[in-house]
Enzyme design. Structure first.
Site, mmCIF file in Angstrom:
data_model
loop_
_atom_site.group_PDB
_atom_site.id
_atom_site.type_symbol
_atom_site.label_atom_id
_atom_site.label_comp_id
_atom_site.label_asym_id
_atom_site.label_seq_id
_atom_site.Cartn_x
_atom_site.Cartn_y
_atom_site.Cartn_z
ATOM 1 N N HIS A 70 0.843 -1.206 0.000
ATOM 2 C CA HIS A 70 0.000 0.000 0.000
ATOM 3 C C HIS A 70 0.872 1.249 0.000
ATOM 4 C CE1 HIS A 70 -2.765 -2.852 2.283
ATOM 5 N NE2 HIS A 70 -3.492 -2.504 1.236
ATOM 6 N N GLN A 123 -0.340 -3.954 -8.891
ATOM 7 C CA GLN A 123 -0.285 -5.017 -9.901
ATOM 8 C C GLN A 123 -0.634 -6.380 -9.294
ATOM 9 O OE1 GLN A 123 0.330 -5.127 -13.229
ATOM 10 N NE2 GLN A 123 0.508 -7.364 -13.340
ATOM 11 N N LYS A 124 -0.435 -6.530 -7.974
ATOM 12 C CA LYS A 124 -0.703 -7.831 -7.345
ATOM 13 C C LYS A 124 -2.121 -8.298 -7.632
ATOM 14 C CE LYS A 124 -2.240 -9.677 -3.948
ATOM 15 N NZ LYS A 124 -2.938 -9.689 -2.699
#
Ligand code: PAF
Length: 287
Positions: A39, A150-151
């Site tokens: 984050h 992107q995860k």
């Protein structure tokens, strides 16, 4: 500037509009809290690229299916706000369920096709919940840019699709996956793993590294890459894959030949925790 914290959508909209009226740009980082380095990489990108940064912290019940981990999902709002402030966030929006889904709430964002595969095949109501809350957040905090990791690759694809289809005036930025030392992609759900599960959880990223090794060794048939990934996961006794695929980065359809449009994607259950990860073969588009 000290961090402001509010549960009131009107206050957030007023703040964003006031900043924009002064000619400032605003970044929005939507989160479900339990903030970690993943984050924070989004926060840092927003702080670097925008004049003001808003972080939303809301564990959205609509994106959890029945029997999923809504109750166990980690929550620590005060600590999150401290971390947000230290990292240059200007405003935290932390609404209650009553604010986001007041009595009588009946409107949801449903997207076809892209939400029916991969995660959507295993979590049929998940993206309806994600897109509904993200659309609401974009309306509440009409920022110039919004930051995603992107995860959650499929999430980035469906959010971009929604922004395009619904003409939402926000630029979606996607930041690279942040990993632990052994390669495990950072996720708030990693906290739910026991020590033994945590050890084996690195099989997801090891599978992706293996796929890249096979690809760089000259194999471009997706079947070989899928098999190579499956073999790595099969060697971890606690791991049970939901899917192991190589798909097109836009259509999410499985590919037979790997090009720079391809992304290896996987979802694996480790004990009671379900983890996802992915690896683009081409340059990962951030815009
Ligand atoms: O990626 C997440 O944490 C959530 O899906 C999001 C985008 C904050 C919506 O609840």
């Amino acid at each position: 500037m000290a961090l402001e914290r509010t549960a009131d959508p009107d206050e957030v909209r007023r703040a964003v509009r006031a900043w924009q009226a002064e000619g400032l740009t605003v970044g929005l980082v939507p989160t479900m809290g339990a903030l970690h380095e993943g984050h924070l990489s989004l926060v840092r990108a927003s702080v670097a690229e925008c004049d003001r940064t808003v972080v939303s912290i809301y564990v959205n019940p609509a994106q959890f299916g029945e029997g999923e981990d809504l109750q166990e999902y980690p929550r620590r709002l005060d600590e999150d706000c401290r971390v947000a402030e230290q990292n240059g966030v200007d405003l935290v929006f932390c609404p209650t369920d009553r604010v986001m889904y007041p009595q009588g709430h009946a409107t949801f964002v449903v997207q076809e096709r892209l939400t029916e595969v991969l995660e959507g095949a295993f979590r049929p109501t998940h993206f309806r919940g994600v897109l509904t809350v993200v659309c609401k957040l974009f309306n509440i905090a009409p920022a110039d840019r919004a930051y995603f990791g992107q995860k959650d690759f499929q999430q980035t694809v469906v959010v971009r699709r929604m922004v395009c289809d619904l003409n939402i005036p926000i630029r979606v930025r996607v930041m690279p996956t942040v990993r632990e030392e052994d390669g495990l992609a950072m996720s708030s759900r990693n906290e739910c793993l026991t020590a033994r599960e945590r050890e084996q959880a690195s099989c997801l990223s090891r599978a992706l590294v293996e796929a890249r090794r096979v690809y760089e060794g000259g194999r471009t048939d997706a079947g070989a890459l899928r098999e190579a990934m499956r073999a790595v996961i099969a060697a971890a006794p606690l791991a049970r894959p939901d899917y192991v695929e190589v798909v097109d980065h836009e259509t999410l359809e499985p590919v037979s030949e790997v090009t720079d449009r391809a992304v290896a994607v996987l979802a694996v259950r480790i004990g009671r925790t379900r983890l996802i990860d992915n690896m683009p073969f081409g340059p990962s588009a951030s815009d």
